[in-house]
Design a protein around this motif. Structure first.
Motif, PDB file in Angstrom:
ATOM      1  N   TYR A  11       0.825  -1.204   0.000  1.00  0.00           N
ATOM      2  CA  TYR A  11       0.000   0.000   0.000  1.00  0.00           C
ATOM      3  C   TYR A  11       0.861   1.257   0.000  1.00  0.00           C
ATOM      4  O   TYR A  11       0.576   2.227  -0.713  1.00  0.00           O
ATOM      5  CB  TYR A  11      -0.919  -0.002   1.226  1.00  0.00           C
ATOM      6  CG  TYR A  11      -1.893  -1.145   1.252  1.00  0.00           C
ATOM      7  CD1 TYR A  11      -3.099  -1.078   0.557  1.00  0.00           C
ATOM      8  CD2 TYR A  11      -1.611  -2.297   1.985  1.00  0.00           C
ATOM      9  CE1 TYR A  11      -3.996  -2.134   0.590  1.00  0.00           C
ATOM     10  CE2 TYR A  11      -2.504  -3.359   2.025  1.00  0.00           C
ATOM     11  CZ  TYR A  11      -3.698  -3.276   1.321  1.00  0.00           C
ATOM     12  OH  TYR A  11      -4.572  -4.322   1.345  1.00  0.00           O
ATOM     13  N   LEU A  12       1.939   1.229   0.780  1.00  0.00           N
ATOM     14  CA  LEU A  12       2.823   2.398   0.821  1.00  0.00           C
ATOM     15  C   LEU A  12       3.569   2.569  -0.492  1.00  0.00           C
ATOM     16  O   LEU A  12       3.818   3.702  -0.932  1.00  0.00           O
ATOM     17  CB  LEU A  12       3.809   2.269   1.983  1.00  0.00           C
ATOM     18  CG  LEU A  12       3.198   2.350   3.386  1.00  0.00           C
ATOM     19  CD1 LEU A  12       4.280   2.258   4.443  1.00  0.00           C
ATOM     20  CD2 LEU A  12       2.410   3.640   3.558  1.00  0.00           C
ATOM     21  N   ALA A  14       2.357   1.784  -3.418  1.00  0.00           N
ATOM     22  CA  ALA A  14       1.378   2.370  -4.337  1.00  0.00           C
ATOM     23  C   ALA A  14       1.192   3.858  -4.048  1.00  0.00           C
ATOM     24  O   ALA A  14       1.104   4.680  -4.977  1.00  0.00           O
ATOM     25  CB  ALA A  14       0.040   1.635  -4.213  1.00  0.00           C
ATOM     26  N   LEU A  15       1.156   4.221  -2.763  1.00  0.00           N
ATOM     27  CA  LEU A  15       1.039   5.646  -2.412  1.00  0.00           C
ATOM     28  C   LEU A  15       2.250   6.439  -2.875  1.00  0.00           C
ATOM     29  O   LEU A  15       2.124   7.570  -3.348  1.00  0.00           O
ATOM     30  CB  LEU A  15       0.878   5.790  -0.898  1.00  0.00           C
ATOM     31  CG  LEU A  15      -0.503   5.521  -0.313  1.00  0.00           C
ATOM     32  CD1 LEU A  15      -0.458   5.578   1.208  1.00  0.00           C
ATOM     33  CD2 LEU A  15      -1.528   6.510  -0.856  1.00  0.00           C
ATOM     34  N   ALA A  16       3.445   5.837  -2.762  1.00  0.00           N
ATOM     35  CA  ALA A  16       4.660   6.521  -3.204  1.00  0.00           C
ATOM     36  C   ALA A  16       4.613   6.797  -4.708  1.00  0.00           C
ATOM     37  O   ALA A  16       5.022   7.864  -5.174  1.00  0.00           O
ATOM     38  CB  ALA A  16       5.882   5.681  -2.859  1.00  0.00           C
ATOM     39  N   LEU A  18       1.853   7.184  -6.474  1.00  0.00           N
ATOM     40  CA  LEU A  18       0.864   8.239  -6.681  1.00  0.00           C
ATOM     41  C   LEU A  18       1.448   9.616  -6.350  1.00  0.00           C
ATOM     42  O   LEU A  18       1.189  10.595  -7.061  1.00  0.00           O
ATOM     43  CB  LEU A  18      -0.358   7.981  -5.809  1.00  0.00           C
ATOM     44  CG  LEU A  18      -1.260   6.811  -6.237  1.00  0.00           C
ATOM     45  CD1 LEU A  18      -2.368   6.590  -5.218  1.00  0.00           C
ATOM     46  CD2 LEU A  18      -1.856   7.075  -7.620  1.00  0.00           C
ATOM     47  N   VAL A  19       2.243   9.682  -5.284  1.00  0.00           N
ATOM     48  CA  VAL A  19       2.877  10.951  -4.912  1.00  0.00           C
ATOM     49  C   VAL A  19       3.836  11.413  -6.008  1.00  0.00           C
ATOM     50  O   VAL A  19       3.869  12.588  -6.389  1.00  0.00           O
ATOM     51  CB  VAL A  19       3.616  10.810  -3.572  1.00  0.00           C
ATOM     52  CG1 VAL A  19       4.501  12.026  -3.307  1.00  0.00           C
ATOM     53  CG2 VAL A  19       2.623  10.639  -2.432  1.00  0.00           C
ATOM     54  N   SER A  33       0.160  15.824  -0.958  1.00  0.00           N
ATOM     55  CA  SER A  33       0.028  14.374  -1.138  1.00  0.00           C
ATOM     56  C   SER A  33       0.988  13.596  -0.243  1.00  0.00           C
ATOM     57  O   SER A  33       0.774  12.411   0.032  1.00  0.00           O
ATOM     58  CB  SER A  33       0.253  14.000  -2.608  1.00  0.00           C
ATOM     59  OG  SER A  33       1.587  14.308  -3.007  1.00  0.00           O
ATOM     60  N   TRP A  34       2.045  14.278   0.219  1.00  0.00           N
ATOM     61  CA  TRP A  34       2.971  13.624   1.140  1.00  0.00           C
ATOM     62  C   TRP A  34       2.295  13.273   2.460  1.00  0.00           C
ATOM     63  O   TRP A  34       2.733  12.348   3.164  1.00  0.00           O
ATOM     64  CB  TRP A  34       4.178  14.533   1.402  1.00  0.00           C
ATOM     65  CG  TRP A  34       5.199  14.467   0.311  1.00  0.00           C
ATOM     66  CD1 TRP A  34       5.304  15.298  -0.772  1.00  0.00           C
ATOM     67  CD2 TRP A  34       6.241  13.502   0.181  1.00  0.00           C
ATOM     68  NE1 TRP A  34       6.356  14.923  -1.573  1.00  0.00           N
ATOM     69  CE2 TRP A  34       6.962  13.822  -1.003  1.00  0.00           C
ATOM     70  CE3 TRP A  34       6.656  12.420   0.937  1.00  0.00           C
ATOM     71  CZ2 TRP A  34       8.049  13.081  -1.445  1.00  0.00           C
ATOM     72  CZ3 TRP A  34       7.750  11.679   0.514  1.00  0.00           C
ATOM     73  CH2 TRP A  34       8.430  12.007  -0.657  1.00  0.00           C
ATOM     74  N   LEU A  36      -0.556  11.876   2.799  1.00  0.00           N
ATOM     75  CA  LEU A  36      -1.098  10.525   2.643  1.00  0.00           C
ATOM     76  C   LEU A  36      -0.021   9.480   2.895  1.00  0.00           C
ATOM     77  O   LEU A  36      -0.254   8.473   3.573  1.00  0.00           O
ATOM     78  CB  LEU A  36      -1.682  10.349   1.241  1.00  0.00           C
ATOM     79  CG  LEU A  36      -2.945  11.135   0.910  1.00  0.00           C
ATOM     80  CD1 LEU A  36      -3.318  10.937  -0.556  1.00  0.00           C
ATOM     81  CD2 LEU A  36      -4.087  10.681   1.804  1.00  0.00           C
ATOM     82  N   LEU A  37       1.157   9.733   2.353  1.00  0.00           N
ATOM     83  CA  LEU A  37       2.248   8.779   2.522  1.00  0.00           C
ATOM     84  C   LEU A  37       2.693   8.707   3.981  1.00  0.00           C
ATOM     85  O   LEU A  37       2.931   7.618   4.523  1.00  0.00           O
ATOM     86  CB  LEU A  37       3.422   9.178   1.623  1.00  0.00           C
ATOM     87  CG  LEU A  37       4.564   8.162   1.479  1.00  0.00           C
ATOM     88  CD1 LEU A  37       4.051   6.839   0.953  1.00  0.00           C
ATOM     89  CD2 LEU A  37       5.642   8.712   0.569  1.00  0.00           C
ATOM     90  N   GLY A  40       0.060   6.847   5.929  1.00  0.00           N
ATOM     91  CA  GLY A  40       0.163   5.408   5.713  1.00  0.00           C
ATOM     92  C   GLY A  40       1.306   4.796   6.510  1.00  0.00           C
ATOM     93  O   GLY A  40       1.178   3.713   7.084  1.00  0.00           O
TER      94      GLY A  40
END
Length: 209
Positions: A11-12, A14-16, A18-19, A33-34, A36-37, A40
């Motif tokens: 999940y992290l 995927a978030l990275a 996206l960022v 957006s950071w 969110l990371l 997470g």
């Protein structure tokens, strides 16, 4: 670097991604957006715990508040038991730790969309070297259903060692031998892998309990 639970790494990652994409498209406007990371990373953190030198101690499987301590009937092993109910903290950590050192005798997976109380719980039955049976159950009805405990029958788990991920805010119950001595009271806050909930008591030959 903050230790991350294995269950959270995809999940992290995927978030990275996206960022990174957000920065390519939005430039400095993507700085929020950071959050969110970072959020997470906070949810999936997995910090080391100091396991107490208590071979017969039962440690908390989760970071939690003790909701109930008392005698009950163990619905999994059909026996009188000491039951300790824990409410997992909303802020985590959300890792699952083994309450005792022992071997996995059996586990119960929750049936999909099961409305019965027993069918909506994950259960893990451990037997210690002293032949004490400890059953850990987790209420799986609450959303979100992100729970991983990759154990099989015959696996040996160490006292206080991490063995899975619950997430998020679960109710956890421990069914211990009726002779066990509780070390906590309702309202107590305990840390997973280190907070002692109870002590397993054995009769000494020719002596008192």
């Amino acid at each position: 670097m903050l230790p991350i639970a294995p269950e959270g790494r995809p999940y992290l990652a995927a978030l990275a991604v996206l960022v990174a994409v957000a920065h390519l498209i939005l430039g400095p406007w993507a700085l929020p957006s950071w959050l969110l990371l970072l959020g997470g990373g906070f949810l999936f953190r997995s910090l080391p715990r100091e396991i107490p030198p208590r071979p017969l101690g039962v440690v908390s499987p989760v970071d939690a508040v003790v909701e109930r301590v008392g005698e009950c009937r163990d619905p999994f092993l059909d026996r009188d038991a000491l039951c300790i109910t824990l409410r997992q903290g909303r802020g985590g950590e959300f890792n699952l730790h083994s309450p005792v050192e022992g071997r996995v005798q059996r586990y119960w997976r929750p049936a999909a969309h099961h409305r019965m109380e027993k069918g909506s719980r994950f259960g893990l039955w451990l037997t210690t070297d002293e032949q004490d049976d400890v059953v850990l159950t987790v209420n799986c009805r609450d959303w979100p259903h992100l729970m991983r405990c990759p154990v099989t029958t015959g696996d040996r788990l160490g006292q206080g060692r991490r063995c899975g991920f619950l997430g998020f805010g679960r109710v956890v119950e421990l069914y211990l031998p009726a002779s066990a001595r509780a070390e906590v009271a309702p309202g107590s806050r305990v840390l997973a892998g280190s907070g002692v909930l109870a002590t397993l008591v054995h009769k000494q030959p020719g002596g008192p309990v």
